[in-house]
Motif scaffolding. Sequence first.
Motif, short mmCIF file in Angstrom:
data_model
loop_
_atom_site.label_atom_id
_atom_site.label_comp_id
_atom_site.label_asym_id
_atom_site.label_seq_id
_atom_site.Cartn_x
_atom_site.Cartn_y
_atom_site.Cartn_z
N ILE A 42 0.91 -1.23 -0.12
CA ILE A 42 0.06 -0.13 0.05
C ILE A 42 0.96 1.28 -0.02
CG2 ILE A 42 -2.07 1.16 1.19
CD1 ILE A 42 -2.02 -2.26 0.52
N GLY A 43 1.34 1.78 -1.45
CA GLY A 43 2.37 2.61 -1.21
C GLY A 43 2.25 3.58 -2.32
N SER A 44 3.15 4.28 -2.58
CA SER A 44 3.18 5.48 -3.83
C SER A 44 3.65 4.94 -5.10
CB SER A 44 3.94 6.48 -3.16
OG SER A 44 5.27 6.14 -3.21
N ARG A 45 3.91 5.53 -6.13
CA ARG A 45 4.61 5.26 -7.19
C ARG A 45 6.10 5.00 -7.07
NH1 ARG A 45 0.99 5.40 -11.18
NH2 ARG A 45 -0.77 7.05 -10.57
N THR A 46 6.56 5.73 -6.13
CA THR A 46 7.98 5.65 -5.60
C THR A 46 8.12 4.12 -5.19
OG1 THR A 46 7.98 7.81 -4.78
CG2 THR A 46 9.77 6.40 -4.14
N CYS A 47 7.18 3.64 -4.37
CA CYS A 47 7.34 2.27 -3.81
C CYS A 47 7.08 1.24 -5.00
CB CYS A 47 6.42 1.96 -2.75
SG CYS A 47 6.22 3.12 -1.62
N ALA A 48 6.54 1.70 -5.66
CA ALA A 48 6.18 0.76 -7.10
C ALA A 48 7.70 0.66 -7.91
CB ALA A 48 5.03 1.10 -8.01
N HIS A 49 8.20 1.97 -8.32
CA HIS A 49 9.41 1.80 -9.01
C HIS A 49 10.47 1.18 -8.21
CE1 HIS A 49 7.74 5.58 -11.11
NE2 HIS A 49 7.32 4.51 -11.70
N LEU A 50 10.41 1.46 -7.00
CA LEU A 50 11.64 0.73 -6.11
C LEU A 50 11.53 -0.73 -6.57
CD1 LEU A 50 13.79 0.53 -3.67
CD2 LEU A 50 11.73 -0.64 -2.66
N MET A 51 10.56 -1.31 -6.43
CA MET A 51 10.04 -2.97 -6.27
C MET A 51 10.23 -3.25 -7.75
SD MET A 51 9.60 -3.94 -3.75
CE MET A 51 9.12 -5.56 -4.04
N GLN A 52 10.00 -2.51 -8.96
CA GLN A 52 10.38 -2.82 -10.25
C GLN A 52 11.94 -2.85 -10.51
OE1 GLN A 52 8.32 -3.63 -12.61
NE2 GLN A 52 6.44 -3.26 -11.62
N SER A 53 12.57 -1.77 -9.91
CA SER A 53 13.92 -1.92 -10.25
C SER A 53 14.82 -2.92 -9.22
CB SER A 53 14.46 -0.52 -10.25
OG SER A 53 14.12 0.01 -8.99
N ALA A 54 14.35 -3.04 -8.06
CA ALA A 54 15.09 -3.87 -7.42
C ALA A 54 14.91 -5.51 -7.83
CB ALA A 54 14.73 -3.83 -5.93
N ALA A 55 13.40 -5.61 -8.07
CA ALA A 55 13.31 -6.99 -8.74
C ALA A 55 13.80 -7.43 -10.06
CB ALA A 55 11.69 -7.22 -8.46
N GLY A 56 13.78 -6.17 -10.76
CA GLY A 56 14.24 -6.35 -12.15
C GLY A 56 13.92 -7.57 -12.94
N VAL A 57 14.56 -8.54 -13.35
CA VAL A 57 14.31 -9.61 -14.18
C VAL A 57 13.46 -10.70 -13.32
CG1 VAL A 57 16.01 -9.45 -16.00
CG2 VAL A 57 16.40 -10.74 -13.92
N MET A 58 13.35 -10.42 -12.20
CA MET A 58 12.94 -11.59 -11.32
C MET A 58 11.31 -11.51 -11.18
SD MET A 58 15.63 -11.91 -8.54
CE MET A 58 16.33 -10.43 -8.47
N ILE A 59 10.80 -10.67 -11.77
CA ILE A 59 9.39 -10.49 -11.85
C ILE A 59 8.72 -11.67 -12.49
CG2 ILE A 59 7.36 -9.18 -12.56
CD1 ILE A 59 8.74 -6.74 -11.70
N PHE A 60 7.73 -12.38 -12.00
CA PHE A 60 7.26 -13.62 -12.61
C PHE A 60 6.32 -13.14 -13.68
CE2 PHE A 60 9.08 -15.53 -9.40
CZ PHE A 60 8.47 -16.73 -8.96
N ALA A 61 5.86 -13.86 -14.60
CA ALA A 61 4.84 -13.42 -15.62
C ALA A 61 3.71 -13.24 -14.98
CB ALA A 61 4.55 -14.82 -16.64
N GLU A 62 3.25 -13.73 -13.97
CA GLU A 62 2.08 -13.38 -13.26
C GLU A 62 2.54 -13.27 -11.78
OE1 GLU A 62 -1.08 -12.34 -13.11
OE2 GLU A 62 -2.11 -14.09 -13.67
N PRO A 63 3.22 -11.92 -11.42
CA PRO A 63 3.73 -11.54 -10.43
C PRO A 63 3.00 -11.76 -9.15
CG PRO A 63 2.86 -9.68 -11.51
CD PRO A 63 2.73 -10.84 -12.50
N ARG A 64 3.73 -12.14 -8.07
CA ARG A 64 2.93 -12.34 -6.63
C ARG A 64 3.01 -11.05 -5.62
NH1 ARG A 64 4.47 -16.36 -4.59
NH2 ARG A 64 5.58 -17.16 -6.28
#
Length: 420
Positions: A42-64
């Motif tokens: 439950i966060g802001s766009r900053t939190c979403a961006h952090l997760m996207q960049s930190a997770a990088g290629v590790m994001i699943f096709a259907e992420p959890r």
Amino acid sequence: MSADLERRIPIIRERGQHSVFCGLTGIIWLHRKIQDAFFLIIGSRTCAHLMQSAAGVMIFAEPRFGTAIIEERDLAGMADANEELDRVVGRLLERRPDIRMLFLVGSCPSEVIKLDLSRAAERLSQHYSPGVRILNYTGSGIETTFTQGEDSCLSALVPELETRPAGSNQQLLVVGTLADIVEDQFTRLFKAMGIEQVDYLPSRRSDTLPSVGENTVFLLAQPFLGETARALEKRGAKYLSAPFPLGVEGTTGWLKAAATAFDVDEARFDEVTQPGIARAKKSLETYIPQLTGKRLFMFPDSQLEIPLARFLHREVGMELLEIGTPYLHKGHLEHELAWLPEDVQLSEGQDVDKQLDRCRAAKPDVVVCGLGQANPLEAEGITTKWSIELVFSPIQGYDQAADLAELFARPLLRRQKLKV
Ligand code: SF4
């Protein structure tokens, strides 16, 4: 910190500007481990961006994991955040019937608007249980380290654990996320010693959470789980004091603590552990010439620093300059600290500019640090290793000892090739 340790090893304590990821980052490895859980930030766009960049290629096709974005009108108190949250959760659970456990993960913005996620979790649980368990914890924090997210998540799980009936067999609980392959190796070793009742927290599925009680003894697989350990102790479980299972010595000491608690005799313990010890020592031989005498500087980041430094010094001969850690948990690190050489400089907390100055002056061969420091240091010609990678990688146990050494040999080799 005991006066004894202070006398033996000097410690710099700093509380200045520091550079770390927040606890949301833990979701990256937790969502891979608990396979039927979903982490809703439950966060802001900053939190979403952090997760996207930190997770990088590790994001699943259907992420959890995903982020319910708090918009400006929420921040201004113009919308009912609880109603919106209920809507988001409803849509998610309808679309994803595979989810059995939902974590509502708090962030700085959800704390700013004082969104009470524990009440939200309670309210939503009433609606969705028993099909879906809804829990909450916070991943926010400027004053935290990124591994604390796992500690908060696991402590939120502890109240969910069933109580073990009095008089049931003694149970060994291994606490902290391990790669499945590492978990399987440890289970085989424990079983070979005759320790039958072995459980893991977190478990691979939320419907197989272990029970806990007076007849539980637990080992920490990670050094950053102080809150979880406290919560387990409150449920009657007993902490087994041990080094962490990195390298030959750490793994043997860690297994030994369990063996002692279960009265495994010496001969059987040796018989079970000797093949792994021999394999690990043999595979480490490749890296000893590459790493011996190389000078290591660690910035405080993952809280794995002290066990890692101990392994790199004692088993592959690296020279320790400064070893920084965000927190020094004297109790849980007791064995590790005793194994460090006296001339190491320990530091707790951070004042990043001062530490960077010390680092440059020390002229290390390799620096372990967060992503924020790695690029500038590389640009200055200093070889770095991202500490976050050490949390994602399977590094515990005998069969991973050489892989762990290789993680440090690789950047040195790359630098050498670039020079050539
Ligand atoms: Fe940044 Fe806070 Fe969101 Fe973490 S939780 S990404 S520190 S805003």
